[in-house]
Design a protein around this motif. Structure first.
Motif, PDB file in Angstrom:
ATOM      1  N   THR A 371     -29.477  -1.688  34.119  1.00  0.00           N
ATOM      2  CA  THR A 371     -30.313  -1.443  32.934  1.00  0.00           C
ATOM      3  C   THR A 371     -31.289  -2.593  32.705  1.00  0.00           C
ATOM      4  O   THR A 371     -32.476  -2.378  32.415  1.00  0.00           O
ATOM      5  N   PHE A 372     -30.780  -3.832  32.855  1.00  0.00           N
ATOM      6  CA  PHE A 372     -31.643  -4.996  32.613  1.00  0.00           C
ATOM      7  C   PHE A 372     -32.701  -5.144  33.713  1.00  0.00           C
ATOM      8  O   PHE A 372     -33.848  -5.495  33.433  1.00  0.00           O
ATOM      9  N   THR A 373     -32.315  -4.874  34.976  1.00  0.00           N
ATOM     10  CA  THR A 373     -33.285  -4.951  36.077  1.00  0.00           C
ATOM     11  C   THR A 373     -34.396  -3.937  35.882  1.00  0.00           C
ATOM     12  O   THR A 373     -35.584  -4.230  36.099  1.00  0.00           O
ATOM     13  N   LEU A 374     -34.027  -2.710  35.484  1.00  0.00           N
ATOM     14  CA  LEU A 374     -35.032  -1.666  35.247  1.00  0.00           C
ATOM     15  C   LEU A 374     -35.971  -2.070  34.115  1.00  0.00           C
ATOM     16  O   LEU A 374     -37.192  -1.863  34.196  1.00  0.00           O
ATOM     17  N   LYS A 375     -35.416  -2.655  33.062  1.00  0.00           N
ATOM     18  CA  LYS A 375     -36.230  -3.069  31.922  1.00  0.00           C
ATOM     19  C   LYS A 375     -37.154  -4.228  32.280  1.00  0.00           C
ATOM     20  O   LYS A 375     -38.304  -4.283  31.836  1.00  0.00           O
ATOM     21  N   THR A 376     -36.666  -5.150  33.113  1.00  0.00           N
ATOM     22  CA  THR A 376     -37.432  -6.353  33.451  1.00  0.00           C
ATOM     23  C   THR A 376     -38.443  -6.116  34.557  1.00  0.00           C
ATOM     24  O   THR A 376     -39.593  -6.569  34.480  1.00  0.00           O
ATOM     25  N   CYS A 377     -38.013  -5.403  35.613  1.00  0.00           N
ATOM     26  CA  CYS A 377     -38.836  -5.263  36.814  1.00  0.00           C
ATOM     27  C   CYS A 377     -39.519  -3.898  36.936  1.00  0.00           C
ATOM     28  O   CYS A 377     -40.395  -3.723  37.780  1.00  0.00           O
ATOM     29  N   GLY A 378     -39.080  -2.936  36.137  1.00  0.00           N
ATOM     30  CA  GLY A 378     -39.656  -1.601  36.239  1.00  0.00           C
ATOM     31  C   GLY A 378     -39.092  -0.786  37.391  1.00  0.00           C
ATOM     32  O   GLY A 378     -39.595   0.302  37.692  1.00  0.00           O
ATOM     33  N   CYS A 379     -38.051  -1.293  38.038  1.00  0.00           N
ATOM     34  CA  CYS A 379     -37.418  -0.622  39.170  1.00  0.00           C
ATOM     35  C   CYS A 379     -36.020  -1.209  39.338  1.00  0.00           C
ATOM     36  O   CYS A 379     -35.654  -2.152  38.631  1.00  0.00           O
ATOM     37  N   VAL A 380     -35.243  -0.661  40.266  1.00  0.00           N
ATOM     38  CA  VAL A 380     -33.880  -1.155  40.497  1.00  0.00           C
ATOM     39  C   VAL A 380     -33.681  -1.430  41.978  1.00  0.00           C
ATOM     40  O   VAL A 380     -34.455  -0.962  42.823  1.00  0.00           O
ATOM     41  N   ASN A 381     -32.628  -2.183  42.285  1.00  0.00           N
ATOM     42  CA  ASN A 381     -32.281  -2.439  43.679  1.00  0.00           C
ATOM     43  C   ASN A 381     -31.742  -1.153  44.311  1.00  0.00           C
ATOM     44  O   ASN A 381     -31.256  -0.268  43.618  1.00  0.00           O
TER      45      ASN A 381
END
Length: 501
Positions: A371-381
């Motif tokens: 959730t935090f990666t999506l919010k910060t980077c606009g995508c996920v690993n």
């Protein structure tokens, strides 16, 4: 008349004090409270003042101790009782075994070394195509290499990226499998799964429909349990709908999933032999480290193999000895609020996770990181759960993903919890453990496996085996019974009694 009443009052007041003094002395004489009897004895004023001061100091100390005990009880009213009892081995599932090969691609399908040499300009008169550049970026997302790949893309096309990893991975890594003393087809036991180590293989893990919510995007038939049966086990309740044999008690159903061991010991262990083609060994992708990473975990936990694993080198055999540890929860614990007991109960607490059906601390950590990666980077690993429309990060976003993970795992979380409501706030999460839990303590031993010498004797005319390296993993449960600890409220009364009695 008024004068007579005034005289009576003057006489009555001393009598009351005399009686109170008499009763107080009798109480002090008979009291079991240490030091009290000195107040009623005929002693000097100095002695009485001394004992009065000492007594008040002791009372103040007791009140202070009671306050500390109460505050501790109010903050964490439950404890784990180590008054353990032994539970039968067949009441819990065998651990999930997740195996990740260090070899990420077959050389004949994609030569990562050759492409990287072209990118670094170390091959004279060698032209590199756009497809090779794109595939090199894909592979760089799956490798830990000192050869840093310069970022090309912010996001990657999910289907093309995952299909590439699936296409180039070694399809044959299993030579043989033994489960419950019987040889089995490895494809009937293992299913592919996408983890932080790329495409791995897992045994005895819950099906993706049991673990993830319906809106989570899945890839092909990955993470579908080979038993084709819905899970009949929950960490709090154990196995349900168990078939019963009236002569032998509970019978272990072959179709029960997750599977469980019949007996303990090496003879009843899970054994898998792994094979690696030496032509596919890549000194660049994993910096010259070859072999396999193995993680043993509870079936309801999603494996992040890069965090917890033991290594299985080439041409060696590794034995993992397990000691399961189970924590159960008394019924009284559920009456406390979540922030008081500091652990999650599936029956009473609302599942706070966005992607997982089943709560565990590891699942919560991954859910929070996603959730935090999506919010910060606009995508996920690429290994993170995602929904339709969520993009997979490319190599340009690798620093952003690293910073997001560092922020979640290392930055102090003082402001992550609202002090009034005791609930998570902002982008960081307060992932609590589950009250009823199952874990496995693991000890490993390993030895050199000189299997080529055996093959030379058995098959003197067959030289093909020299192209391969083999590894063997053996997982055994060491005891027929497991230790079961109990999570229950701890009593303040006994602590308070010690202060006065």
């Amino acid at each position: 008349m008024a004068k007579a009443t005034s005289v009576m009052k003057q006489i009555r007041i001393p009598l009351i004090f005399i009686r109170m003094r008499k009763y107080f002395r009798e109480y002090c004489k008979c009291s079991s409270i240490h030091g009290f009897r000195y107040f009623g004895e005929d002693r000097t004023y100095f002695e009485r003042i001394w004992w009065f001061v000492v007594f008040n100091i002791v009372v103040a100390g007791c009140v202070y101790s009671i306050t500390l005990v109460y505050e501790k009880w109010n903050d964490s009213p439950v404890i784990v009782s180590f008054d353990t009892r032994e539970t039968k081995l067949d009441s819990i599932p065998f651990p999930a075994v997740t195996i990740c090969p260090e070899t990420k691609s077959v050389t004949s399908k994609f030569n990562y070394i050759d492409v990287m040499l072209k990118l670094k300009g170390r091959k004279v008169d060698a032209n590199i195509t756009e497809i090779e550049k794109r595939y090199a970026e894909y592979m760089s997302m799956n490798c830990d290499s000192n050869w840093k790949f310069s970022g090309r893309s912010n996001t990657l096309p999910a289907d093309d990226f995952l299909n590439f990893l699936d296409e180039v991975r070694p399809k044959t890594i299993f030579a043989s499998c033994i489960w419950r003393k019987l040889p089995r087809k490895c494809e009937d036991l293992f299913t592919p799964i996408i983890t932080d180590e790329g495409i791995c293989y897992t045994f005895n893990m819950l099906d993706r429909n049991d673990l993830f919510k319906e809106n989570v995007v899945q890839f092909k038939n990955f993470m579908t349990n080979p038993a084709k049966k819905k899970s009949s086990w929950k960490v709090e309740e154990g196995y349900v709908d168990q078939p019963v044999n009236h002569h032998q008690g509970i019978k272990l159903d072959e179709e029960t999933y997750p599977w469980r061991a019949n007996f303990a010991g090496v003879k009843n262990a899970f054994e898998v032999t792994l094979v690696t083609n030496k032509d596919d060994l890549n000194p660049v992708c994993k910096n010259g480290i070859h072999g396999f990473k193995v993680m043993l975990h509870a079936p309801m936990r999603f494996p992040l193999v890069g965090d917890q694993y033991f290594r299985v080198p080439l041409d060696e055999t590794v034995l993992g000895a397990l000691q399961p540890v189970k924590i159960t929860t008394s019924q009284n614990v559920a009456r406390y609020k979540l922030h008081q007991r500091q652990c999650y109960i599936d029956k009473t607490d609302t599942n706070p996770l966005k992607y997982f059906n089943i709560y565990s601390q590891l699942n919560c950590n991954l859910d929070c990181l996603t959730t935090f990666t999506l919010k910060t980077c606009g995508c996920v690993n690429f290994y993170m759960p995602r929904t339709n429309g969520t993009k997979i990060c490319g190599s340009k976003r690798a620093p952003c993903m690293y910073n997001a993970e560092h922020y979640i795992t290392h930055v102090k979380k003082k402001d992550a919890v609202d002090e009034k409501t005791k609930t998570p706030k902002g982008s960081r999460c307060n992932c609590m453990p589950i009250c009823s839990d199952l874990s496995y303590h693991i000890e490993t031993t390993q030895a050199k496996w000189d299997w080529p010498e055996t093959f030379k004797l058995l098959y003197p005319n067959n030289k093909k085996f020299t192209k391969y390296a083999q590894s063997k993993v053996i997982v055994e449960e060491t005891s027929k019974e497991i230790n079961e600890n109990t999570l229950k409220p701890w009593r303040t009364l006994l602590k308070l009694q010690r202060c006065f009695f």
